[in-house]
Design an enzyme around this catalytic site. Structure first.
Site, PDB file in Angstrom:
ATOM      1  CB  THR A 150       3.555   1.270  11.324  1.00  0.00           C
ATOM      2  OG1 THR A 150       4.850   1.633  12.084  1.00  0.00           O
ATOM      3  CG2 THR A 150       3.613  -0.258  11.169  1.00  0.00           C
ATOM      4  CE  LYS A 176       7.515  -0.367  12.124  1.00  0.00           C
ATOM      5  NZ  LYS A 176       6.655   0.135  13.320  1.00  0.00           N
ATOM      6  CB  THR A 187      14.682  -0.189  18.658  1.00  0.00           C
ATOM      7  OG1 THR A 187      13.902   0.933  18.295  1.00  0.00           O
ATOM      8  CG2 THR A 187      15.583  -0.364  17.134  1.00  0.00           C
ATOM      9  CG  ASN A 399       1.204   8.752  18.558  1.00  0.00           C
ATOM     10  OD1 ASN A 399       1.458   7.335  18.287  1.00  0.00           O
ATOM     11  ND2 ASN A 399       2.383   9.510  18.191  1.00  0.00           N
ATOM     12  CB  THR A 404     -10.127   6.152  15.227  1.00  0.00           C
ATOM     13  OG1 THR A 404      -9.576   7.061  15.585  1.00  0.00           O
ATOM     14  CG2 THR A 404     -10.566   4.991  16.280  1.00  0.00           C
TER      15      THR A 404
END
Length: 404
Positions: A150, A176, A187, A399, A404
């Site tokens: 990600t 990841k 995790t 973050n 968006t």
């Protein structure tokens, strides 16, 4: 034990692959990964303890309740969490994967990662599964590792071999994790494969023991994810004597599992969102090992300590502060602290009080990309190591507009 090149396809009989199917808007980012064993596997997994958890966790728990699996499907870009139809769609993904590979749906481990609360689109995943299944290869581990990323800046994979019962056993892994990392079980996402012959109960025991000292000792930002999972599949193709109980063979297997999980945990911590430095904290001489673990994790989770590491500021008082607010019964006036890196070591605290040190030397030590904090408590035999990263401006930037 020997480190080798490769990841989840390094063990015999495992194929993998990854591609962009359309869950993520950017066509340059892969978002669907698959792992397949040519023979059935014993399987185990550990999961997040967050009370809000993703639908894939519910489905995976059900699927591997019998200790068996043969394939894994994982999408990135959407966590399939907090959705009314989440379980239905996770089960549908298992059904699609099973049909593509000629398996039963309950043979599938499923995971998802990405935005929480967004409806998961099944159409691109269905198309992607049909395309991906025929593309699986013994060299596809790197593609799968890339597809589960990600905000990670690099793919994370590892492989080791070890001799067990006169046979060469191989263990591979991919993971990841970059943000929302503060595990309470495992995790992020971590997937291990092995060609070892080992019973499901012993595989489960090895995984839990390894995770407790490795993935459970990582923190990037203090947030425990909703989708954390570490799973392992073992297909027995190494043909070692079946590991059914504790003993020398189990100990050897556990040693290599801990080694590979430690390596992956450090990679995750070092690739924390916006991070410029890997922080490693070792606590020795604690009254108990659980207390050593709590103190080590308290230090690497401290926002003030993390910010000081980013600024190359040897503000050791923040380390003592993090020790002091850790739950437990211990004294402070016997504690000493050292900070080191490849540039050297500096002693900053003795018996709970500061000692004179050269600030310029300390700064040069802290400018390195890997920082080690050593805490000696002198109160027992408990010891533990935890891993984290510094806190930078970029963490907030990443973050602030993640969704968006």
């Amino acid at each position: 034990m020997q480190k080798i090149t490769g990841g989840v396809t390094a063990p015999k009989g495992f194929l993998a692959g990854g591609l962009h199917c359309g869950v993520r808007a950017s066509q340059s980012k892969k978002d669907l990964a698959m792992i397949y064993s040519q023979t059935p596997c014993t399987a185990a997994a550990v999961y997040t303890q967050n009370k809000v958890y993703g639908a894939p966790i519910t489905v995976t728990k059900n699927n591997i309740a019998d200790g068996m699996a043969q394939a894994l499907i994982c999408n990135s870009g959407n966590a399939n969490t907090c959705n009314a139809d989440g379980v239905e769609k996770a089960e549908a993904m298992c059904q699609m994967t099973a049909e593509a590979l000629g398996l039963a749906p309950e043979d599938i481990i499923i995971a998802s990662t990405g935005v929480i609360g967004a409806v998961l689109p099944l159409e691109p995943i269905a198309k992607g599964i049909r395309e991906l299944a025929p593309q699986l290869t013994a060299g596809g581990g790197a593609l799968a590792a890339e597809a589960i990323m990600t905000t990670d800046t690099k793919a994370k994979e590892e492989a080791y071999t070890i001799e067990i019962g006169g046979k060469t056993v191989t263990i591979g892994a991919m993971a990841k994790g970059s943000g929302m990392i503060h595990p309470n079980m495992a995790t992020m996402l971590g997937f291990l494969t092995t060609d070892a012959a080992i019973s499901a109960p012993m595989l489960n025991k090895a995984l839990k023991l390894a995770v407790d000292d490795t993935f459970n000792m990582v923190s990037v930002d203090g947030d425990t994810s909703t989708n954390d999972m570490v799973s392992i599949m073992a297909n027995g193709m190494a043909e070692n004597p079946l590991i059914e109980e504790e003993g020398a063979d189990f100990d050897a297997f556990l040693t290599v599992i801990k080694e590979i999980c430690t390596s992956m945990a450090k990679k995750i911590a070092g690739d924390g969102e916006g991070a410029t430095k890997l922080m490693e904290c070792t606590v020795n001489g604690a009254p108990t090992t659980p207390l050593a673990k709590a103190i080590a994790k308290s230090i690497i989770t401290s926002s003030l300590t993390k910010a000081a590491m980013f600024g190359a500021d040897a503000n050791w008082g923040r380390i003592l502060c993090a020790i002091g607010y850790t739950d437990g019964d211990f004294a402070v006036d016997t504690i000493s602290v050292d900070i080191s890196s490849p540039k050297g070591n500096i002693h900053v605290c003795e018996n709970g009080a500061g000692v004179a040190f050269d600030e310029e030397v300390a700064k040069n030590i802290l400018l390195e990309e890997e920082i080690h904090i050593q805490v000696e408590m002198n109160q027992g035999h408990g010891t533990a190591t935890a891993w984290g990263c510094d806190l930078t401006y970029d963490y907030v930037k990443i973050n602030g507009d993640y969704r968006t």
